[in-house]
Design a protein around this motif. Sequence first.
Motif, PDB file in Angstrom:
ATOM      1  N   VAL A 151      25.560  11.239  15.377  1.00  0.00           N
ATOM      2  CA  VAL A 151      26.560  10.231  15.707  1.00  0.00           C
ATOM      3  C   VAL A 151      26.009   9.290  16.753  1.00  0.00           C
ATOM      4  O   VAL A 151      25.347   9.725  17.708  1.00  0.00           O
ATOM      5  N   CYS A 155      28.216   4.123  12.444  1.00  0.00           N
ATOM      6  CA  CYS A 155      28.606   5.059  13.498  1.00  0.00           C
ATOM      7  C   CYS A 155      27.735   6.310  13.515  1.00  0.00           C
ATOM      8  O   CYS A 155      27.899   7.147  14.401  1.00  0.00           O
ATOM      9  N   GLY A 156      26.818   6.480  12.563  1.00  0.00           N
ATOM     10  CA  GLY A 156      25.974   7.651  12.573  1.00  0.00           C
ATOM     11  C   GLY A 156      25.262   7.839  11.247  1.00  0.00           C
ATOM     12  O   GLY A 156      25.189   6.922  10.420  1.00  0.00           O
ATOM     13  N   ARG A 186      37.028   7.936  17.854  1.00  0.00           N
ATOM     14  CA  ARG A 186      36.699   6.940  18.869  1.00  0.00           C
ATOM     15  C   ARG A 186      37.905   6.083  19.219  1.00  0.00           C
ATOM     16  O   ARG A 186      38.109   5.727  20.380  1.00  0.00           O
ATOM     17  N   VAL A 215      24.959  16.061  11.106  1.00  0.00           N
ATOM     18  CA  VAL A 215      25.691  14.845  11.433  1.00  0.00           C
ATOM     19  C   VAL A 215      25.152  14.321  12.752  1.00  0.00           C
ATOM     20  O   VAL A 215      25.209  15.013  13.767  1.00  0.00           O
ATOM     21  N   ILE A 223      35.107   9.757  12.419  1.00  0.00           N
ATOM     22  CA  ILE A 223      34.482   9.372  13.687  1.00  0.00           C
ATOM     23  C   ILE A 223      35.154   8.128  14.249  1.00  0.00           C
ATOM     24  O   ILE A 223      35.403   8.031  15.463  1.00  0.00           O
ATOM     25  N   LEU A 279      34.268  14.960  18.570  1.00  0.00           N
ATOM     26  CA  LEU A 279      33.015  15.027  17.821  1.00  0.00           C
ATOM     27  C   LEU A 279      32.502  16.462  17.665  1.00  0.00           C
ATOM     28  O   LEU A 279      32.088  16.844  16.566  1.00  0.00           O
TER      29      LEU A 279
END
Length: 604
Positions: free
Chosen positions: A234, A303-304, A340, A232, A336, A212
Amino acid sequence: EVLTLAGEDIAGEVIACAHERNVTKIIVGKTLQPRWRDLLRGSILYELARRCGDIDIYIISGDAAASRLPERHLEAKLDSRRYAAALAAVAICTLIGLVLRQLLPTIGVVNLSMIYLAGVVAVASWHGRGPSIVAALAGVLAFNFFFTQPYYTFVVRDTQLIFTLAAMLVTGLVVSTLTSRLAFQAELSRRRERQTAALEQLLRSLVEVDDLPGLVRARDQLEHLLGGEVFVLVGPLGSVEPSPGEGAPVLTMVEVSPAALSPHERAVADWSFEHRESAGLGTDTLPSVSVLFVPLLLPTATCGVLGVRPAAPVARFPPEQMRLIEAAAGQIAITIARIRSAERARHAQLAFEREQLRSALLSAVSHDFRTPLAAIAGAGSTLAESGHALSEATRKELADSIVAESDRLNRLVANLLDMTRLEAGSMQLDRQWYSLAEIVGEVMRRLSRLLESKRVAIRLPDDLPMVYLDELLFHQVLANLLENAARYTPPGAEIILSAGYWPPSGLAADRKPDNGLLWIECADSGPGFPPGDETRIFEKFYRGVHERTRSGTGLGLAICRGIVELHGGAIRAGNRPQGGAQFRIELPQPPAPKLSLPAELAAS
């Protein structure tokens, strides 16, 4: 799915897209523009209804406020400078025509009209359709005024000139329309090419991101592509959906831009994350902030959030830039998700390796530790119960067995502890200058019982200099190598331990020319390695084909490699041509210190 279609024929593009995707119903907003514009420019609703075929058309009422947005957009495009340039082009064409008529009195009026057509084409190419139409009309009037008799009047006495002027007007309008359309398509292609190139560059930078914080490396591409500061945010690792009855998960800030978000902007970002909708600048939700927030959507979760603050203050982002922002948000969401997934895979791999280590450790403790413990317990109980009835030789043999098995158990425990320290990274070197012959002699003394049935040949040169290493750790390396050799060498066979020293064949940039390389080889007379096992034997708990019938934890060679690499060296294994295995250690050595005697000793 949101699609953006580009073209001059709006109805035709919509119908073509509908047929391509097997659409059965089209819902379109009712137009609120004046009737005269429909007559002048055509009605999109009428064209859709006429050309839809078997597709149903549904017309709904539009929003009066939203309908005014295209008007403001149209007014913004009414640039007086472009129309002034169109009139200036007509004036230049007129001046050129007057000069040509002065130089060439016999030139025809039809030839002069081509000058105006060329001007219309130039205006259409540079300034678009509106200015080119103005140039066509102004060109007809200027041509009539300056080049048709009677001159300098708008009166037309020759009927043939009427058709000439009409043809000139129609030709100018058609040429201007076609040229402006080509210019529009060329500009559209250039924009798409720029967007595609920017997205491709962004994708290449995102592919290289493996964590990240690595999104910082994509900052330049993101800000260049989106035209402003980029943020960004997250969501937490794992499930990004809030549990029932709980609030939205806390967002983690990933610093892609040096500026920070205000508390109000952060609240808008949290709202966008929780509701999976865009918010902020140019939207219907909390538009007072100067940042547009777009959720990073995955098929089943969010996710963000991607935030974009434009470089120049604007009321809303243009449609093309909005499409780029949404495309970038989609690619960041995929990145992302990939990060993950990789993290989950790494965690699963670590868990698997820990489980393997635990199983191997339990196997070693349950089997290899139990064997010497059983031998010690048996010999000790025999001595305790029947020691007075046994002969002196038998009691000595039992005592020697207890000592040997205790030493073996001690080596097993030491290997496990050393492997744990190597894995934890807590093993520290205490390197000093030592004599290799003394280290080898101490190892031979310690393993004398184990090696008593073998022929051990020690080959050390007389001029071998002092070596720079950790004595205790390297003592363990040599002990493990000799113990491994003794395990596979038949009784009476030879084990060779040799060493040497020479300057390296290739010097690293940070080494001094007088640095050296110490090599140590340990060769046995056993069966050797099966093909492919030359590197695997240094893995933790790996047992070769020949090892599975013998005791051992499979840690000795792994510890040797760890200690040698901790010294900055390397260890390799291979088969000897005459049979057996051979291990070779290479250790880089710094320049030996120069010893100086005290003055009184030197004088004596």
